[in-house]
Design a protein around this motif. Structure first.
Motif, PDB file in Angstrom:
ATOM      1  N   TYR A 107       5.092  -2.682   8.744  1.00 37.94           N
ATOM      2  CA  TYR A 107       4.263  -1.698   8.799  1.00 37.94           C
ATOM      3  C   TYR A 107       5.292   0.111   8.892  1.00 37.94           C
ATOM      4  N   SER A 108       5.210   0.744   9.014  1.00 34.62           N
ATOM      5  CA  SER A 108       5.669   2.134   8.678  1.00 34.62           C
ATOM      6  C   SER A 108       6.164   2.747   9.439  1.00 34.62           C
ATOM      7  N   SER A 109       5.870   2.705  10.416  1.00 40.20           N
ATOM      8  CA  SER A 109       6.784   2.880  11.642  1.00 40.20           C
ATOM      9  C   SER A 109       7.741   4.581  11.437  1.00 40.20           C
ATOM     10  N   THR A 113       1.136  -1.257   0.151  1.00 35.80           N
ATOM     11  CA  THR A 113      -0.366  -0.038  -0.252  1.00 35.80           C
ATOM     12  C   THR A 113       1.110   1.415   0.035  1.00 35.80           C
ATOM     13  N   GLY A 114       0.586   2.124  -0.801  1.00 40.65           N
ATOM     14  CA  GLY A 114       0.960   3.513  -0.738  1.00 40.65           C
ATOM     15  C   GLY A 114       2.484   2.971  -1.711  1.00 40.65           C
ATOM     16  N   GLY A 115       2.651   2.006  -2.589  1.00 41.37           N
ATOM     17  CA  GLY A 115       3.776   1.512  -3.454  1.00 41.37           C
ATOM     18  C   GLY A 115       4.505   2.763  -4.193  1.00 41.37           C
ATOM     19  N   GLY A 130       4.731   5.714  -3.913  1.00 42.57           N
ATOM     20  CA  GLY A 130       5.276   6.036  -2.957  1.00 42.57           C
ATOM     21  C   GLY A 130       7.090   6.346  -3.061  1.00 42.57           C
ATOM     22  N   TYR A 131       7.493   7.563  -2.306  1.00 41.94           N
ATOM     23  CA  TYR A 131       9.215   7.416  -2.432  1.00 41.94           C
ATOM     24  C   TYR A 131      10.069   6.245  -1.948  1.00 41.94           C
ATOM     25  N   VAL A 132       9.070   5.475  -0.543  1.00 40.15           N
ATOM     26  CA  VAL A 132       9.763   4.388   0.439  1.00 40.15           C
ATOM     27  C   VAL A 132       9.067   3.190  -0.083  1.00 40.15           C
ATOM     28  N   GLY A 133       8.200   3.114  -1.003  1.00 36.40           N
ATOM     29  CA  GLY A 133       7.320   2.436  -1.255  1.00 36.40           C
ATOM     30  C   GLY A 133       7.924   1.903  -2.424  1.00 36.40           C
ATOM     31  N   SER A 134       8.080   2.373  -3.776  1.00 35.16           N
ATOM     32  CA  SER A 134       8.746   2.140  -4.832  1.00 35.16           C
ATOM     33  C   SER A 134       9.785   2.263  -4.589  1.00 35.16           C
ATOM     34  N   THR A 144      -0.152   9.507  15.348  1.00 36.26           N
ATOM     35  CA  THR A 144      -0.652   8.285  14.350  1.00 36.26           C
ATOM     36  C   THR A 144       0.423   7.145  14.684  1.00 36.26           C
ATOM     37  N   LYS A 145       1.189   7.368  14.554  1.00 36.27           N
ATOM     38  CA  LYS A 145       2.329   5.935  14.681  1.00 36.27           C
ATOM     39  C   LYS A 145       1.824   5.815  15.430  1.00 36.27           C
ATOM     40  N   ILE A 146       2.120   6.246  16.433  1.00 37.76           N
ATOM     41  CA  ILE A 146       1.809   5.575  18.008  1.00 37.76           C
ATOM     42  C   ILE A 146       0.770   4.621  18.239  1.00 37.76           C
ATOM     43  N   ASN A 194      16.136   8.890   9.192  1.00 40.95           N
ATOM     44  CA  ASN A 194      15.587   9.506   7.838  1.00 40.95           C
ATOM     45  C   ASN A 194      15.873   9.471   7.099  1.00 40.95           C
ATOM     46  N   PRO A 195      15.150   8.703   6.049  1.00 38.83           N
ATOM     47  CA  PRO A 195      15.398   8.571   5.321  1.00 38.83           C
ATOM     48  C   PRO A 195      15.759   9.296   3.857  1.00 38.83           C
ATOM     49  N   ALA A 196      17.027   8.841   2.780  1.00 40.27           N
ATOM     50  CA  ALA A 196      17.256   9.373   2.077  1.00 40.27           C
ATOM     51  C   ALA A 196      17.778   9.052   1.012  1.00 40.27           C
ATOM     52  N   ASP A 222      -2.531   2.063  -4.760  1.00 37.39           N
ATOM     53  CA  ASP A 222      -2.266   3.458  -4.011  1.00 37.39           C
ATOM     54  C   ASP A 222      -2.998   4.449  -4.055  1.00 37.39           C
ATOM     55  N   ASP A 223      -3.747   5.340  -4.111  1.00 38.78           N
ATOM     56  CA  ASP A 223      -4.701   6.418  -4.498  1.00 38.78           C
ATOM     57  C   ASP A 223      -3.774   7.721  -5.346  1.00 38.78           C
ATOM     58  N   PHE A 224      -2.149   7.391  -5.402  1.00 38.34           N
ATOM     59  CA  PHE A 224      -1.383   8.750  -6.461  1.00 38.34           C
ATOM     60  C   PHE A 224      -2.025  10.120  -5.216  1.00 38.34           C
ATOM     61  N   SER A 225      -2.110  10.138  -3.768  1.00 40.10           N
ATOM     62  CA  SER A 225      -2.250  11.821  -3.856  1.00 40.10           C
ATOM     63  C   SER A 225      -0.714  12.026  -3.727  1.00 40.10           C
ATOM     64  N   ASN A 226      -0.254  10.892  -3.740  1.00 37.21           N
ATOM     65  CA  ASN A 226       1.208  11.849  -3.533  1.00 37.21           C
ATOM     66  C   ASN A 226       2.750  11.256  -4.243  1.00 37.21           C
ATOM     67  N   ALA A 227       1.855  10.465  -4.908  1.00 34.77           N
ATOM     68  CA  ALA A 227       3.127   9.877  -6.268  1.00 34.77           C
ATOM     69  C   ALA A 227       2.676  10.119  -7.622  1.00 34.77           C
ATOM     70  N   ARG A 228       3.545  10.170  -8.461  1.00 35.82           N
ATOM     71  CA  ARG A 228       3.294  10.522  -9.647  1.00 35.82           C
ATOM     72  C   ARG A 228       2.880   9.458 -10.420  1.00 35.82           C
ATOM     73  N   VAL A 275      -6.878   2.878   1.050  1.00 34.93           N
ATOM     74  CA  VAL A 275      -6.663   2.264   1.824  1.00 34.93           C
ATOM     75  C   VAL A 275      -8.289   2.606   3.220  1.00 34.93           C
ATOM     76  N   ARG A 276      -9.010   3.711   3.708  1.00 34.82           N
ATOM     77  CA  ARG A 276     -10.372   4.003   3.808  1.00 34.82           C
ATOM     78  C   ARG A 276     -10.594   2.595   3.129  1.00 34.82           C
ATOM     79  N   ASP A 277     -10.644   3.078   1.763  1.00 37.04           N
ATOM     80  CA  ASP A 277     -12.224   1.960   1.065  1.00 37.04           C
ATOM     81  C   ASP A 277     -11.772   0.356   0.950  1.00 37.04           C
ATOM     82  N   PRO A 325       0.921  15.925  15.900  1.00 36.75           N
ATOM     83  CA  PRO A 325      -0.586  14.865  15.834  1.00 36.75           C
ATOM     84  C   PRO A 325       0.101  13.416  14.457  1.00 36.75           C
ATOM     85  N   TYR A 326       1.283  13.501  13.810  1.00 42.08           N
ATOM     86  CA  TYR A 326       1.721  12.968  13.319  1.00 42.08           C
ATOM     87  C   TYR A 326       2.270  11.537  14.322  1.00 42.08           C
ATOM     88  N   GLY A 327       3.475  11.991  14.398  1.00 39.68           N
ATOM     89  CA  GLY A 327       3.634  11.283  15.783  1.00 39.68           C
ATOM     90  C   GLY A 327       2.383  10.257  16.358  1.00 39.68           C
TER      91      GLY A 327
HETATM   92  N1  LIG Z   1      10.617   9.784   3.897  1.00 43.38           N
HETATM   93  C1  LIG Z   1      10.098   9.740   5.653  1.00 43.38           C
HETATM   94  O1  LIG Z   1      10.773  10.402   6.231  1.00 43.38           O
HETATM   95  C2  LIG Z   1       9.304   8.341   6.865  1.00 43.38           C
HETATM   96  C3  LIG Z   1       9.858   8.389   8.345  1.00 43.38           C
HETATM   97  C4  LIG Z   1       9.788   7.896   8.936  1.00 43.38           C
HETATM   98  C5  LIG Z   1       8.837   7.036   8.621  1.00 43.38           C
HETATM   99  N2  LIG Z   1       7.780   6.971   7.289  1.00 43.38           N
HETATM  100  C6  LIG Z   1       7.196   6.433   7.257  1.00 43.38           C
HETATM  101  O2  LIG Z   1       6.280   5.455   5.649  1.00 43.38           O
HETATM  102  C7  LIG Z   1       5.792   5.442   5.139  1.00 43.38           C
HETATM  103  C8  LIG Z   1       6.132   6.009   3.735  1.00 43.38           C
HETATM  104  O3  LIG Z   1       6.599   7.424   3.412  1.00 43.38           O
HETATM  105  P1  LIG Z   1       6.743   7.802   2.337  1.00 43.38           P
HETATM  106  O4  LIG Z   1       8.057   8.391   2.499  1.00 43.38           O
HETATM  107  O5  LIG Z   1       6.993   6.614   1.014  1.00 43.38           O
HETATM  108  O6  LIG Z   1       5.986   8.870   2.196  1.00 43.38           O
HETATM  109  P2  LIG Z   1       5.420   9.177   0.337  1.00 43.38           P
HETATM  110  O7  LIG Z   1       4.341  10.263   0.768  1.00 43.38           O
HETATM  111  O8  LIG Z   1       6.334   8.915  -1.075  1.00 43.38           O
HETATM  112  O9  LIG Z   1       4.288   7.871   0.178  1.00 43.38           O
HETATM  113  C9  LIG Z   1       3.104   7.279   0.386  1.00 43.38           C
HETATM  114  C10 LIG Z   1       1.904   6.634  -0.623  1.00 43.38           C
HETATM  115  O10 LIG Z   1       0.430   7.081  -0.230  1.00 43.38           O
HETATM  116  C11 LIG Z   1      -0.200   7.144  -0.710  1.00 43.38           C
HETATM  117  N3  LIG Z   1      -1.578   6.859  -0.102  1.00 43.38           N
HETATM  118  C12 LIG Z   1      -2.047   8.376   0.792  1.00 43.38           C
HETATM  119  N4  LIG Z   1      -2.895   8.156   1.323  1.00 43.38           N
HETATM  120  C13 LIG Z   1      -3.105   7.116   0.031  1.00 43.38           C
HETATM  121  C14 LIG Z   1      -4.517   6.849   0.807  1.00 43.38           C
HETATM  122  N5  LIG Z   1      -5.411   7.639   1.826  1.00 43.38           N
HETATM  123  N6  LIG Z   1      -4.836   5.335  -0.436  1.00 43.38           N
HETATM  124  C15 LIG Z   1      -3.683   5.349  -0.691  1.00 43.38           C
HETATM  125  N7  LIG Z   1      -2.174   5.264  -1.111  1.00 43.38           N
HETATM  126  C16 LIG Z   1      -2.181   6.329  -0.331  1.00 43.38           C
HETATM  127  C17 LIG Z   1       0.366   8.151  -1.737  1.00 43.38           C
HETATM  128  O11 LIG Z   1       0.105   7.868  -3.129  1.00 43.38           O
HETATM  129  C18 LIG Z   1       2.049   8.269  -1.580  1.00 43.38           C
HETATM  130  O12 LIG Z   1       2.307   6.796  -2.836  1.00 43.38           O
HETATM  131  C19 LIG Z   1       4.677   6.201   5.989  1.00 43.38           C
HETATM  132  O13 LIG Z   1       3.703   5.614   6.343  1.00 43.38           O
HETATM  133  C20 LIG Z   1       5.450   7.372   6.569  1.00 43.38           C
HETATM  134  O14 LIG Z   1       4.945   7.755   7.933  1.00 43.38           O
HETATM  135  C21 LIG Z   1       8.377   8.206   6.338  1.00 43.38           C
END
Ligand SMILES: NC(=O)c1ccc[n+]([C@@H]2O[C@H](COP(=O)([O-])OP(=O)(O)OC[C@H]3O[C@@H](n4cnc5c(N)ncnc54)[C@H](O)[C@@H]3O)[C@@H](O)[C@H]2O)c1
Length: 337
Positions: free
Chosen positions: A122-124, A7-9, A11-15, A152-154, A179-181, A32-38, A60-62, A148-150
């Motif tokens: 789980y991505s924490s 899920t969210g695959g 996005g940055y870490v998922g890809s 939700t993760k807790i 810190n992923p980079a 993915d819903d592509f809300s934050n991905a190309r 993911v809410r569906d 609030p972000y922290g």
């Molecule tokens: N990048 C960081 O610095 C970091 C650090 C710690 C933890 N995390 C966690 O790692 C995970 C991935 O982070 P990332 O950096 O790849 O973020 P990202 O935003 O690049 O990836 C998240 C992906 O989830 C998708 N998404 C968002 N809401 C969605 C929804 N409701 N339904 C389906 N898809 C949805 C977005 O389109 C995106 O592709 C997240 O859970 C984030 O909290 C990231």
């Protein structure tokens, strides 16, 4: 070899996890819903991995959308990346963060249970430690929500703990990223923040690309060697490898784990800036501004448990992070031109 739903695959870490899984012979499937991905990420991943990567568009809410992908692909495990992740934004829109990050997780768990699937990575985040008393920080450090972000993760971690305690068939790998980079060495995928980046390396990338005049350094009077804040930066491909090892442990029948993913080694803001300058071939401009409230001088992972439990060790250094980030940023600029 396993089918893994990400899920969210897109996005940055998922890809990047998708590439690491495919390289190890697994079959990744994206949701993915592509809300934050190309939109072109699945095509890029197909080119990179040499095979089509099935991708389902959905939220993911569906539960119905999740049910469809689970029924069609019958995965062996899920990696749950989909979330909202900007600390500042979470203070402006806390309910959105709770809806996606907490209700989205619960919806996913319900869909998995209905499909008889109970293995999840789980991505924490290191954010769960709040402002830690001890650094390097071990997994046993207390969790404290400082935004609030922290929160939700807790809550996500607690939900998973309760679930696993109530039904031992659940096997959950909780991975707390520092810190992923950086980016994949091909420069075909990377971090692509929309709007102003929140993290240091993408901010420096904007300075290097001429989109920002200079880096603002928050405080140079901390008790660190050069006075600037020290953090643990982990290359995203090392992080991706950690995910592969985690899911493979679960697939082998391990009961679950909670692990930091970091290097255990910190770098100051000025060290990161200098390393990025080396990658670019020139010094990058900065100015020092006052400290931000809540920032700690040094924040690093204690990576010992991940090494003991998964054999995980980050292999790539800061220069590789900066080189790969710059190659990705330059490639993106060329593609857009
Ligand atoms: N990048 C960081 O610095 C970091 C650090 C710690 C933890 N995390 C966690 O790692 C995970 C991935 O982070 P990332 O950096 O790849 O973020 P990202 O935003 O690049 O990836 C998240 C992906 O989830 C998708 N998404 C968002 N809401 C969605 C929804 N409701 N339904 C389906 N898809 C949805 C977005 O389109 C995106 O592709 C997240 O859970 C984030 O909290 C990231």
């Amino acid at each position: 070899m396993a089918v893994i739903l990400l899920t969210g695959g897109a996005g940055y870490v998922g890809s990047h996890a998708c590439v690491a899984l495919a390289a190890a012979g697994h079959s990744p499937v994206l949701f993915d819903d592509f809300s934050n991905a190309r939109e072109d990420v699945p095509d890029r991943l197909a080119r990179l991995t040499g095979a089509p990567v099935p991708c389902y568009r959905g939220d993911v809410r569906d539960p119905a959308a999740l049910g469809r992908v689970l029924a069609a692909q019958n995965p062996d495990a899920v990696m749950h990346f989909a979330a909202l992740k900007a600390v500042g934004e979470s203070m402006d829109r806390p309910l959105d963060y709770m809806a996606v990050n907490i209700a989205g997780l619960v919806t996913l768990l319900g869909a998995m249970e209905a499909a008889g699937l109970r293995r999840l990575v789980y991505s924490s985040s290191a954010t769960v430690y709040g402002v830690p008393d001890v650094t390097p920080t071990p997994e046993s450090a207390p969790r404290r929500a400082v935004n609030p972000y922290g929160f939700t993760k807790i809550k996500g971690e607690e939900i998973l703990e309760q679930l696993a305690a109530s039904d031992p068939r659940w096997a959950v790998g909780v991975l707390r990223y520092f810190n992923p980079a950086g980016a994949h060495e091909s420069a075909m995928i990377g971090e692509d923040p929309s709007g102003r980046p929140n993290n240091l390396v993408p901010l420096i990338a904007r300075v290097a690309a001429g989109q920002l005049r200079r880096l603002e350094v928050f405080g140079d009077d901390y008790s660190t060697p050069d006075g600037t804040g020290v953090r643990d930066y982990i290359h995203v491909m090392d992080l991706a490898e950690g995910h592969r090892l985690s899911v493979e442990r679960l697939l082998a029948g391990a009961p679950g784990h909670v692990l930091n993913l970091g290097t255990g080694r910190g770098h100051s803001v000025l060290e990161v800036l200098a390393a990025y300058g080396r990658a670019v071939g020139r010094e990058l401009p900065y100015r020092v501004v006052p400290r931000r409230p809540g920032d700690v001088p040094v924040y690093c992972a204690d990576p010992a448990r991940a090494e003991a439990e998964l054999g995980f060790r980050a292999r790539r250094d800061l220069d590789e992070i900066c080189r790969s980030s710059w190659a990705w940023v330059r490639g993106q600029a060329a593609r857009r031109a």
